[in-house]
Motif scaffolding. Structure first.
Motif, PDB file in Angstrom:
ATOM      1  N   ARG A 177     -54.978  61.022  81.468  1.00  0.00           N
ATOM      2  CA  ARG A 177     -54.310  62.287  81.768  1.00  0.00           C
ATOM      3  C   ARG A 177     -52.921  62.010  82.298  1.00  0.00           C
ATOM      4  O   ARG A 177     -51.775  62.598  82.276  1.00  0.00           O
ATOM      5  CB  ARG A 177     -55.006  63.454  81.765  1.00  0.00           C
ATOM      6  N   HIS A 178     -53.095  61.265  83.487  1.00  0.00           N
ATOM      7  CA  HIS A 178     -52.275  61.189  84.498  1.00  0.00           C
ATOM      8  C   HIS A 178     -51.422  60.294  84.385  1.00  0.00           C
ATOM      9  O   HIS A 178     -49.998  60.215  84.608  1.00  0.00           O
ATOM     10  CB  HIS A 178     -52.692  61.045  86.079  1.00  0.00           C
ATOM     11  N   PHE A 179     -51.758  59.209  83.600  1.00  0.00           N
ATOM     12  CA  PHE A 179     -50.812  58.035  83.507  1.00  0.00           C
ATOM     13  C   PHE A 179     -49.979  57.799  82.191  1.00  0.00           C
ATOM     14  O   PHE A 179     -49.265  56.953  82.067  1.00  0.00           O
ATOM     15  CB  PHE A 179     -51.878  56.557  83.593  1.00  0.00           C
ATOM     16  N   LYS A 180     -50.562  58.659  81.116  1.00  0.00           N
ATOM     17  CA  LYS A 180     -49.766  58.581  79.838  1.00  0.00           C
ATOM     18  C   LYS A 180     -48.440  59.034  79.952  1.00  0.00           C
ATOM     19  O   LYS A 180     -47.794  59.130  78.826  1.00  0.00           O
ATOM     20  CB  LYS A 180     -50.776  59.196  78.777  1.00  0.00           C
ATOM     21  N   GLU A 181     -48.199  59.790  81.131  1.00  0.00           N
ATOM     22  CA  GLU A 181     -46.758  60.344  80.970  1.00  0.00           C
ATOM     23  C   GLU A 181     -45.671  59.543  81.114  1.00  0.00           C
ATOM     24  O   GLU A 181     -44.567  59.815  80.962  1.00  0.00           O
ATOM     25  CB  GLU A 181     -46.829  61.397  82.420  1.00  0.00           C
ATOM     26  N   TRP A 182     -46.139  58.185  81.613  1.00  0.00           N
ATOM     27  CA  TRP A 182     -45.084  57.199  81.925  1.00  0.00           C
ATOM     28  C   TRP A 182     -45.158  56.161  80.708  1.00  0.00           C
ATOM     29  O   TRP A 182     -44.280  55.264  80.743  1.00  0.00           O
ATOM     30  CB  TRP A 182     -45.290  56.342  83.198  1.00  0.00           C
ATOM     31  N   GLY A 183     -45.712  56.316  79.488  1.00  0.00           N
ATOM     32  CA  GLY A 183     -45.495  55.636  78.602  1.00  0.00           C
ATOM     33  C   GLY A 183     -46.820  55.488  77.752  1.00  0.00           C
ATOM     34  O   GLY A 183     -47.748  56.072  77.823  1.00  0.00           O
ATOM     35  N   ASP A 184     -46.827  54.689  76.684  1.00  0.00           N
ATOM     36  CA  ASP A 184     -47.951  54.388  75.699  1.00  0.00           C
ATOM     37  C   ASP A 184     -48.775  53.478  76.240  1.00  0.00           C
ATOM     38  O   ASP A 184     -48.676  52.530  76.718  1.00  0.00           O
ATOM     39  CB  ASP A 184     -47.589  53.955  74.195  1.00  0.00           C
ATOM     40  N   ILE A 185     -50.177  54.020  76.378  1.00  0.00           N
ATOM     41  CA  ILE A 185     -51.229  53.104  76.915  1.00  0.00           C
ATOM     42  C   ILE A 185     -51.947  52.369  75.881  1.00  0.00           C
ATOM     43  O   ILE A 185     -52.526  52.958  74.838  1.00  0.00           O
ATOM     44  CB  ILE A 185     -52.218  54.026  77.737  1.00  0.00           C
ATOM     45  N   GLU A 186     -52.161  51.056  76.069  1.00  0.00           N
ATOM     46  CA  GLU A 186     -53.123  50.394  75.230  1.00  0.00           C
ATOM     47  C   GLU A 186     -54.464  50.270  75.484  1.00  0.00           C
ATOM     48  O   GLU A 186     -55.259  50.922  74.521  1.00  0.00           O
ATOM     49  CB  GLU A 186     -52.674  49.013  75.366  1.00  0.00           C
ATOM     50  N   HIS A 187     -54.959  50.293  76.518  1.00  0.00           N
ATOM     51  CA  HIS A 187     -56.429  50.609  77.013  1.00  0.00           C
ATOM     52  C   HIS A 187     -56.461  50.698  78.655  1.00  0.00           C
ATOM     53  O   HIS A 187     -55.782  50.577  79.244  1.00  0.00           O
ATOM     54  CB  HIS A 187     -57.336  49.270  76.516  1.00  0.00           C
ATOM     55  N   ILE A 188     -57.693  51.205  78.879  1.00  0.00           N
ATOM     56  CA  ILE A 188     -58.074  51.692  80.072  1.00  0.00           C
ATOM     57  C   ILE A 188     -59.580  51.288  80.422  1.00  0.00           C
ATOM     58  O   ILE A 188     -60.461  51.534  79.493  1.00  0.00           O
ATOM     59  CB  ILE A 188     -57.936  53.074  80.620  1.00  0.00           C
ATOM     60  N   ARG A 189     -59.565  50.640  81.464  1.00  0.00           N
ATOM     61  CA  ARG A 189     -60.803  49.916  81.914  1.00  0.00           C
ATOM     62  C   ARG A 189     -61.208  50.469  83.098  1.00  0.00           C
ATOM     63  O   ARG A 189     -60.510  50.447  84.159  1.00  0.00           O
ATOM     64  CB  ARG A 189     -60.877  48.455  81.943  1.00  0.00           C
ATOM     65  N   ILE A 190     -62.447  51.202  83.348  1.00  0.00           N
ATOM     66  CA  ILE A 190     -62.983  51.761  84.586  1.00  0.00           C
ATOM     67  C   ILE A 190     -64.116  50.940  84.897  1.00  0.00           C
ATOM     68  O   ILE A 190     -65.157  50.683  84.305  1.00  0.00           O
ATOM     69  CB  ILE A 190     -63.261  53.287  84.228  1.00  0.00           C
ATOM     70  N   LEU A 191     -64.057  50.611  86.508  1.00  0.00           N
ATOM     71  CA  LEU A 191     -65.156  49.917  87.027  1.00  0.00           C
ATOM     72  C   LEU A 191     -65.877  51.142  87.783  1.00  0.00           C
ATOM     73  O   LEU A 191     -65.581  51.471  88.859  1.00  0.00           O
ATOM     74  CB  LEU A 191     -64.685  48.895  87.973  1.00  0.00           C
ATOM     75  N   HIS A 206     -42.708  50.151  80.971  1.00  0.00           N
ATOM     76  CA  HIS A 206     -43.552  51.120  81.263  1.00  0.00           C
ATOM     77  C   HIS A 206     -44.427  51.126  82.298  1.00  0.00           C
ATOM     78  O   HIS A 206     -44.616  52.030  83.223  1.00  0.00           O
ATOM     79  CB  HIS A 206     -44.424  51.914  80.122  1.00  0.00           C
ATOM     80  N   ALA A 207     -45.098  49.972  82.396  1.00  0.00           N
ATOM     81  CA  ALA A 207     -45.819  49.389  83.615  1.00  0.00           C
ATOM     82  C   ALA A 207     -44.905  49.498  84.851  1.00  0.00           C
ATOM     83  O   ALA A 207     -45.552  50.084  85.764  1.00  0.00           O
ATOM     84  CB  ALA A 207     -46.628  48.174  83.250  1.00  0.00           C
ATOM     85  N   GLN A 208     -43.913  49.020  84.793  1.00  0.00           N
ATOM     86  CA  GLN A 208     -43.202  48.908  85.983  1.00  0.00           C
ATOM     87  C   GLN A 208     -42.700  50.320  86.504  1.00  0.00           C
ATOM     88  O   GLN A 208     -42.687  50.594  87.814  1.00  0.00           O
ATOM     89  CB  GLN A 208     -41.808  48.213  85.836  1.00  0.00           C
ATOM     90  N   PHE A 209     -42.409  51.368  85.574  1.00  0.00           N
ATOM     91  CA  PHE A 209     -42.070  52.585  85.992  1.00  0.00           C
ATOM     92  C   PHE A 209     -43.409  53.305  86.197  1.00  0.00           C
ATOM     93  O   PHE A 209     -43.126  54.088  87.546  1.00  0.00           O
ATOM     94  CB  PHE A 209     -41.518  53.343  84.712  1.00  0.00           C
ATOM     95  N   ALA A 210     -44.408  53.030  85.753  1.00  0.00           N
ATOM     96  CA  ALA A 210     -45.668  53.982  86.081  1.00  0.00           C
ATOM     97  C   ALA A 210     -46.133  53.420  87.413  1.00  0.00           C
ATOM     98  O   ALA A 210     -46.608  54.136  88.461  1.00  0.00           O
ATOM     99  CB  ALA A 210     -46.771  53.581  85.089  1.00  0.00           C
ATOM    100  N   LYS A 211     -45.956  52.024  87.838  1.00  0.00           N
ATOM    101  CA  LYS A 211     -46.356  51.469  89.371  1.00  0.00           C
ATOM    102  C   LYS A 211     -45.567  52.319  90.213  1.00  0.00           C
ATOM    103  O   LYS A 211     -46.252  52.668  91.353  1.00  0.00           O
ATOM    104  CB  LYS A 211     -45.988  50.251  89.412  1.00  0.00           C
TER     105      LYS A 211
END
Length: 384
Positions: A177-191, A206-211
């Motif tokens: 919910r917080h990271f989808k604002e900066w672009g399309d997400i392919e997948h998320i992995r949670i440890l 989009h990854a550069q902008f979100a960082k």
């Protein structure tokens, strides 16, 4: 009655077309995110003895206060409110504003850079720079921060210091919910139980902008995130998939820049070498081929024709057809030149013009009686 029905149907179709076609929202001029002087720049206490100009920080200090040195960002970008037109939309600059991504640009529509998310469809002018026009390096920093490297296309972010309040799916929903604002997400992995997440975007821009947008931000529990570049995935399956994806992107880019006629010609030659039928209209070769036709023997059979038990007989031309005489030997003048001369002579004869007189023999040059010089020698004179 029929006219009224047709008018009603036309109106219904018009209303349906208007409902189907979405209206593109026009961008308004970008607003100023902050006013000059609103952001207080607080410098964290430095315990190092030497200042490293490469990492832009002090080195040799105590590393135990690494977490305390991370202060929460005072501003945050809101794409729906802050995005808009700037001077870069008229000047043609394709790079985004770094301070806009952090939510602290005081210039608004007067900014020289874009105040929108980077467009993955539009390639940047220089691949050695990120979407903020910062130069990349040949390798990552030791802490995997900073701009990154130009030797690898990295679309994955490492997100640390997440406060987990539930199971893994709940944490994934919060991160998405917080990271989808900066672009399309392919997948998320949670440890789980390690407070770490890996967010992979579809586009590297989009990854550069979100960082930059989520650096030192918080999710739902007032934590301070540690966002860095992720290291390469050691999974062999992921390496193969990433390599295949990059190859497909490269092939698509090359195919888009090539002439379609050249592509059709290359495919036709390849189909001929492989002994397949090629149709230029659909660009696909006929795959319904006998297995025996593969290889050089199959190509030879295609050229020579199908094998039959009956002997092949050469057809003789019909007797009525007269053989064409071979062209005569060509002299100094070509056949076309001789035909042209005959044509012009026939025209002169029909117009009643007198035939051209034969050229008169060369007259003998009268030389003075003085001595014979080199310039007085007449090469046309046969008596001398």
């Amino acid at each position: 009655m029929s006219n009224s029905n047709s008018n009603i149907e036309t109106q219904v179709e018009t209303v349906a077309e208007k409902a189907i076609v979405p209206k593109q929202k026009k961008l308004k001029p970008a607003r100023k995110q902050v006013k000059p002087g609103d952001v207080d720049k607080e410098t964290a206490p430095q315990t190092g003895k030497e200042y490293n100009i490469w990492y832009n920080k002090w080195a040799g200090g105590d590393r135990e206060d690494n977490y305390s040195n991370k202060t929460k960002s005072q501003t945050r970008c809101n794409i729906k409110k802050d995005a808009g037109l700037t001077r870069a939309n008229t000047t043609g600059i394709r790079y985004c504003c770094l301070f806009f991504s952090r939510g602290c640009c005081p210039y608004g529509w007067e900014c020289e850079y874009l105040h929108t998310l980077p467009d993955p469809e539009r390639a940047l002018p220089d691949s050695s720079k990120d979407c903020f026009a910062r130069d990349k390096f040949s390798d990552y920093r030791d802490d995997m921060g900073g701009v990154g490297t130009f030797t690898r296309q990295n679309r994955t972010l490492y997100v640390g210091r997440i406060k987990e309040t539930g199971a893994g799916p709940e944490t994934e929903e919060v991160v998405r919910r917080h990271f989808k604002e900066w672009g399309d997400i392919e997948h998320i992995r949670i440890l789980q139980y390690r407070s770490v997440a890996f967010v992979t975007y579809v586009s590297e821009h989009h990854a550069q902008f979100a960082k930059e947008a989520m650096a030192c931000q918080s999710l739902d529990n007032d934590e301070i995130l540690n966002v860095r570049w992720a290291t390469e995935d050691p999974n062999p399956t992921s390496k193969v998939a990433e390599k295949r994806r990059l190859e497909e992107i490269g092939q698509a880019a090359i195919r888009a820049r090539m002439d379609p006629r050249v592509v059709d010609a290359m495919q036709a030659v390849r189909a001929l070498e492989e002994g397949r039928d090629y149709h230029a209209d659909d660009g696909n070769a006929d795959e319904d081929i006998d297995v025996e036709s593969d290889g050089p023997e199959g190509k030879r059979r295609r050229i020579e024709g199908p094998e039959t038990d009956e002997p092949m007989v050469m057809e003789e031309p019909p007797e009525s057809q007269e053989p064409v005489p071979p062209p005569g030997p060509q002299g100094l003048l070509s056949t076309e030149t001789l035909e042209s001369l005959r044509y012009f002579s026939e025209l002169r004869r029909r117009n009643g013009a007198a035939p051209a007189d034969a050229p008169a023999p060369p007259t003998r040059v009268q030389r003075p009686a003085a001595g014979l010089g080199l310039a007085d020698y007449g090469s046309d004179d046969e008596e001398d």
